[in-house]
Design a protein around this motif. Structure first.
Motif, mmCIF file in Angstrom:
data_model
loop_
_atom_site.group_PDB
_atom_site.id
_atom_site.type_symbol
_atom_site.label_atom_id
_atom_site.label_comp_id
_atom_site.label_asym_id
_atom_site.label_seq_id
_atom_site.Cartn_x
_atom_site.Cartn_y
_atom_site.Cartn_z
ATOM 1 N N ALA A 49 8.977 4.762 14.492
ATOM 2 C CA ALA A 49 7.808 4.708 13.627
ATOM 3 C C ALA A 49 7.100 3.375 13.823
ATOM 4 O O ALA A 49 7.735 2.364 14.120
ATOM 5 N N GLN A 50 5.762 3.407 13.664
ATOM 6 C CA GLN A 50 4.958 2.198 13.790
ATOM 7 C C GLN A 50 3.928 2.172 12.683
ATOM 8 O O GLN A 50 3.506 3.219 12.185
ATOM 9 N N ILE A 51 3.511 0.961 12.336
ATOM 10 C CA ILE A 51 2.454 0.803 11.338
ATOM 11 C C ILE A 51 1.609 -0.409 11.704
ATOM 12 O O ILE A 51 2.144 -1.469 12.059
ATOM 13 N N THR A 52 0.300 -0.252 11.642
ATOM 14 C CA THR A 52 -0.595 -1.361 11.949
ATOM 15 C C THR A 52 -0.868 -2.189 10.692
ATOM 16 O O THR A 52 -0.514 -1.794 9.576
ATOM 17 N N ASN A 53 -1.529 -3.327 10.894
ATOM 18 C CA ASN A 53 -1.841 -4.161 9.730
ATOM 19 C C ASN A 53 -2.842 -3.482 8.811
ATOM 20 O O ASN A 53 -2.961 -3.845 7.637
ATOM 21 N N GLY A 54 -3.526 -2.458 9.321
ATOM 22 C CA GLY A 54 -4.443 -1.698 8.479
ATOM 23 C C GLY A 54 -3.787 -0.519 7.785
ATOM 24 O O GLY A 54 -4.439 0.172 6.989
ATOM 25 N N GLY A 55 -2.520 -0.278 8.091
ATOM 26 C CA GLY A 55 -1.793 0.797 7.423
ATOM 27 C C GLY A 55 -1.717 2.104 8.190
ATOM 28 O O GLY A 55 -1.138 3.083 7.692
ATOM 29 N N SER A 56 -2.265 2.160 9.389
ATOM 30 C CA SER A 56 -2.155 3.378 10.182
ATOM 31 C C SER A 56 -0.727 3.526 10.685
ATOM 32 O O SER A 56 -0.123 2.552 11.137
ATOM 33 N N THR A 57 -0.215 4.746 10.591
ATOM 34 C CA THR A 57 1.174 4.987 10.966
ATOM 35 C C THR A 57 1.295 5.991 12.107
ATOM 36 O O THR A 57 0.402 6.818 12.331
ATOM 37 N N ASN A 58 2.423 5.908 12.785
ATOM 38 C CA ASN A 58 2.740 6.817 13.875
ATOM 39 C C ASN A 58 4.236 7.059 13.839
ATOM 40 O O ASN A 58 5.011 6.107 13.707
ATOM 41 N N TYR A 59 4.635 8.330 13.936
ATOM 42 C CA TYR A 59 6.042 8.689 13.860
ATOM 43 C C TYR A 59 6.464 9.516 15.067
ATOM 44 O O TYR A 59 5.689 10.311 15.592
ATOM 45 N N ALA A 60 7.707 9.360 15.453
ATOM 46 C CA ALA A 60 8.289 10.282 16.422
ATOM 47 C C ALA A 60 8.391 11.651 15.770
ATOM 48 O O ALA A 60 8.643 11.768 14.562
ATOM 49 N N ASP A 61 8.198 12.698 16.557
ATOM 50 C CA ASP A 61 8.236 14.053 15.998
ATOM 51 C C ASP A 61 9.570 14.333 15.308
ATOM 52 O O ASP A 61 9.615 15.038 14.300
ATOM 53 N N SER A 62 10.634 13.770 15.837
ATOM 54 C CA SER A 62 11.968 14.070 15.322
ATOM 55 C C SER A 62 12.216 13.515 13.918
ATOM 56 O O SER A 62 13.165 13.929 13.250
ATOM 57 N N VAL A 63 11.372 12.583 13.458
ATOM 58 C CA VAL A 63 11.594 11.980 12.136
ATOM 59 C C VAL A 63 10.469 12.279 11.146
ATOM 60 O O VAL A 63 10.568 11.888 9.969
ATOM 61 N N LYS A 64 9.443 12.952 11.600
ATOM 62 C CA LYS A 64 8.318 13.256 10.702
ATOM 63 C C LYS A 64 8.795 14.054 9.509
ATOM 64 O O LYS A 64 9.555 15.017 9.636
ATOM 65 N N GLY A 65 8.346 13.639 8.334
ATOM 66 C CA GLY A 65 8.729 14.310 7.110
ATOM 67 C C GLY A 65 10.035 13.810 6.512
ATOM 68 O O GLY A 65 10.362 14.145 5.370
ATOM 69 N N PHE A 67 11.338 10.308 7.520
ATOM 70 C CA PHE A 67 11.286 8.843 7.518
ATOM 71 C C PHE A 67 9.899 8.387 7.067
ATOM 72 O O PHE A 67 8.889 9.036 7.369
ATOM 73 N N THR A 68 9.869 7.262 6.389
ATOM 74 C CA THR A 68 8.609 6.669 5.966
ATOM 75 C C THR A 68 8.616 5.185 6.270
ATOM 76 O O THR A 68 9.541 4.468 5.885
ATOM 77 N N ILE A 69 7.575 4.740 6.961
ATOM 78 C CA ILE A 69 7.441 3.316 7.277
ATOM 79 C C ILE A 69 6.392 2.699 6.371
ATOM 80 O O ILE A 69 5.380 3.331 6.045
ATOM 81 N N SER A 70 6.658 1.479 5.940
ATOM 82 C CA SER A 70 5.699 0.757 5.118
ATOM 83 C C SER A 70 5.812 -0.735 5.436
ATOM 84 O O SER A 70 6.796 -1.160 6.039
ATOM 85 N N ARG A 71 4.824 -1.488 5.040
ATOM 86 C CA ARG A 71 4.875 -2.926 5.312
ATOM 87 C C ARG A 71 4.207 -3.697 4.185
ATOM 88 O O ARG A 71 3.361 -3.164 3.468
ATOM 89 N N ASP A 72 4.609 -4.943 4.069
ATOM 90 C CA ASP A 72 4.008 -5.861 3.122
ATOM 91 C C ASP A 72 3.390 -6.975 3.950
ATOM 92 O O ASP A 72 4.108 -7.835 4.477
ATOM 93 N N ASN A 73 2.089 -6.945 4.108
ATOM 94 C CA ASN A 73 1.422 -7.919 4.973
ATOM 95 C C ASN A 73 1.557 -9.344 4.439
ATOM 96 O O ASN A 73 1.615 -10.297 5.214
ATOM 97 N N ALA A 74 1.617 -9.490 3.139
ATOM 98 C CA ALA A 74 1.733 -10.820 2.554
ATOM 99 C C ALA A 74 3.098 -11.443 2.842
ATOM 100 O O ALA A 74 3.229 -12.660 2.959
ATOM 101 N N LYS A 75 4.125 -10.594 2.935
ATOM 102 C CA LYS A 75 5.490 -11.082 3.154
ATOM 103 C C LYS A 75 5.945 -10.931 4.599
ATOM 104 O O LYS A 75 7.065 -11.320 4.937
#
Length: 122
Positions: A49-65, A67-75
């Motif tokens: 899984a990947q996430i950009t600083n703008g919040g766009s995400t991308n997942y491998a097909d095998s984990v969609k639904g 796994f969830t990726i998230s980020r805290d840009n401040a931290k």
């Protein structure tokens, strides 16, 4: 010196959940993309899984639904919530990030964490 440090791996039963966290530290100007990869014994390292600083995400097909990726840009942290884990999810999970160090803010460099083991077994 920029570092990525992962935490949260461990042993879980099939169907269970785990949360992985990764913190970027050091002299950082900005972080573009953060993500997770995994590598099982004898296999190549694959994007999970990947996430950009703008919040766009991308997942491998095998984990969609599952796994969830998230980020805290401040931290400068990224988290991977893993649910409904399967034995085939077992691997070493690596944090990865595209970072502009403070020392060279015009250059985007790729960094890896040291990896954290996820074992899915009953």
């Amino acid at each position: 010196q920029v570092q990525l440090v992962e935490s949260g791996g461990g042993l879980v039963q099939p169907g269970g959940s785990l949360r992985l966290s990764c913190a970027a530290s050091g002299s950082i100007s900005s972080i573009y993309r953060m993500g997770w990869y995994r590598q099982a014994p004898g296999k190549q390292r694959d994007m999970v899984a990947q996430i950009t600083n703008g919040g766009s995400t991308n997942y491998a097909d095998s984990v969609k639904g599952r796994f969830t990726i998230s980020r805290d840009n401040a931290k400068n942290t990224v988290t991977l919530e893993m649910n409904s884990l399967k034995p085939e999810d077992a691997a070493v999970y690596y944090c990865n990030a595209d970072i502009r160090p403070s020392t060279t803010p015009t250059i985007l460099l790729n960094y890896w964490g040291q990896g954290t083991q996820v074992t899915v077994s009953s």
